[in-house]
Design an enzyme around this catalytic site. Structure first.
Site, mmCIF file in Angstrom:
data_model
loop_
_atom_site.group_PDB
_atom_site.id
_atom_site.type_symbol
_atom_site.label_atom_id
_atom_site.label_comp_id
_atom_site.label_asym_id
_atom_site.label_seq_id
_atom_site.Cartn_x
_atom_site.Cartn_y
_atom_site.Cartn_z
ATOM 1 N N HIS A 158 0.818 -1.220 0.000
ATOM 2 C CA HIS A 158 0.000 0.000 0.000
ATOM 3 C C HIS A 158 0.849 1.267 0.000
ATOM 4 C CE1 HIS A 158 -3.612 -2.290 0.389
ATOM 5 N NE2 HIS A 158 -3.334 -2.726 1.598
ATOM 6 N N ASP A 193 -3.073 -10.467 -2.394
ATOM 7 C CA ASP A 193 -3.580 -9.995 -1.105
ATOM 8 C C ASP A 193 -5.079 -9.731 -1.199
ATOM 9 O OD1 ASP A 193 -2.195 -8.630 1.544
ATOM 10 O OD2 ASP A 193 -4.048 -7.607 0.988
ATOM 11 N N HIS A 195 -6.501 -7.100 -0.241
ATOM 12 C CA HIS A 195 -6.663 -5.697 -0.614
ATOM 13 C C HIS A 195 -5.832 -5.379 -1.853
ATOM 14 C CE1 HIS A 195 -7.116 -6.008 3.830
ATOM 15 N NE2 HIS A 195 -8.175 -5.266 3.592
ATOM 16 N N ASP A 282 -4.411 -12.793 3.802
ATOM 17 C CA ASP A 282 -5.682 -12.310 4.336
ATOM 18 C C ASP A 282 -6.913 -12.636 3.498
ATOM 19 O OD1 ASP A 282 -4.499 -10.570 2.560
ATOM 20 O OD2 ASP A 282 -4.813 -8.767 3.755
#
Length: 337
Positions: A158, A193, A195, A282
């Protein structure tokens, strides 16, 4: 498989983050290291500490102004009367083309996209060591290893070139990809991931020499909200070198693996000869963020699918938070190699 990890990465220990206006304990905790290492021990490979090769491989991705901010902001913030123990922004510019302030408060807002990347006195050193782990993993692949796992914590996908966000400060996957590219490899970054890897996308978005592929929960109702849509394909020389594969909330093994097949097909047709796997654990059905429903056997299938490409691979740890199966899921993925 060799694992690269520096014990100094444990020192970063953020206390809380804000989500939907509420304060929660930060899930990106040092205890993640022990859970991930438990999975490594099951596979029996060596764990090595990275050498410190200096700041230059990091500067190839992140400019000096941002690195200076990360190194100095906590000390500057601490001199503010009544300041919080950790640096957390309370204001952001409308655009990053607005003026660049001298104020520590203003710079925090400029360089931090959200409230889930608090900076303490230990953050810079831990993030630096995390990046060194990714760099050494890339170097080992360049020296002939088929695959190397970098246990990077804090994670990185990120983080933009000049912005921290989402528990991330230095973009380890991008740093590894840049290291490989500079050595003459044609690199694809495959992000699995939960996200979207918005920072990695942003770093390479106008470049055509690195392919970025991200499989993630659809951002229209999920973090990071503003990036990761299917129509984002790159700009300029990067047009066509970015692929976002968005999944509905609750997608399980079959849906995730179908998207993975599409992503790997793009990697193949693009002609990559080296892969950076930005490994988020995740998407797991039991992860605290509960966005997707990949099972532990599903992670084994993901690992086998990626390994079946035969590409030399740097595996960089991204998300995946504390739950009893975290180490099992890592072992499941890496067993594919």
């Amino acid at each position: 498989m060799i694992t690269v990890f520096d014990e100094g990465q444990r020192a970063h220990d953020p206390k809380f983050f804000l989500s939907s206006g509420a304060q929660y304990p930060c899930p990106e905790q040092p205890a993640r290291v022990d859970a991930l290492l438990s999975g490594i021990r099951r596979l029996g490979g060596p764990v090595v500490a990275p050498p410190d090769v200096g700041i230059e491989p990091i500067r190839a991705v992140h400019p000096d102004r941002y690195l200076t901010f990360l190194k100095t902001i906590h000390a500057r913030w601490s001199r503010i009367e009544g300041a919080s123990a950790e640096v957390i922004p309370n204001i952001h510019p409308a655009t990053r083309t607005d003026g660049y302030p001298k104020s520590a408060v203003g710079q925090a807002g400029y360089h931090m996209t959200d409230t889930s990347c608090p900076i303490s006195a230990e953050t810079w050193d831990a993030a630096y060591r995390s990046a060194q782990s990714a760099i050494h993993a890339a170097d080992l692949v360049l020296e002939g290893e088929r695959s190397v796992y970098a246990l990077c914590r804090p994670p990185g996908h990120h983080a933009f070139a000049e912005m921290a966000g989402g528990f991330c400060y230095l973009n380890n996957s991008a740093i590894a990809a840049e290291r490989l590219t500079a050595a003459g490899r044609k690199v694809a970054v495959l992000d699995v991931d939960l996200h979207h890897g918005n920072g990695t996308q942003g770093i390479f978005y106008d470049r055509g020499d690195v392919l970025t592929v991200s499989i993630h929960a659809h951002p229209e109702r999920y973090y990071p909200f503003f990036w990761g849509y299917p129509g984002e394909t790159g700009v300029g020389e990067g047009e066509g070198a970015n692929l976002n594969l968005c999944l509905e909330r609750g997608t399980g093994d079959e849906g995730f693996l179908a998207a993975l097949g599409q992503g790997l097909e793009r990697v193949g047709t693009w002609g990559a000869n080296t892969l950076v796997l930005a490994l988020g654990l995740d998407p797991f059905e039991g992860d605290p963020f509960a966005g997707l429903k990949v099972t532990t056997p599903g992670f084994a299938r993901i690992g086998r699918a990626v390994a079946s490409t035969g590409l030399p691979t740097v595996i960089v740890q991204e998300g995946g938070y504390l739950c009893p199966e975290l180490g099992d899921n890592l072992a499941a993925v890496l067993s594919g190699w």
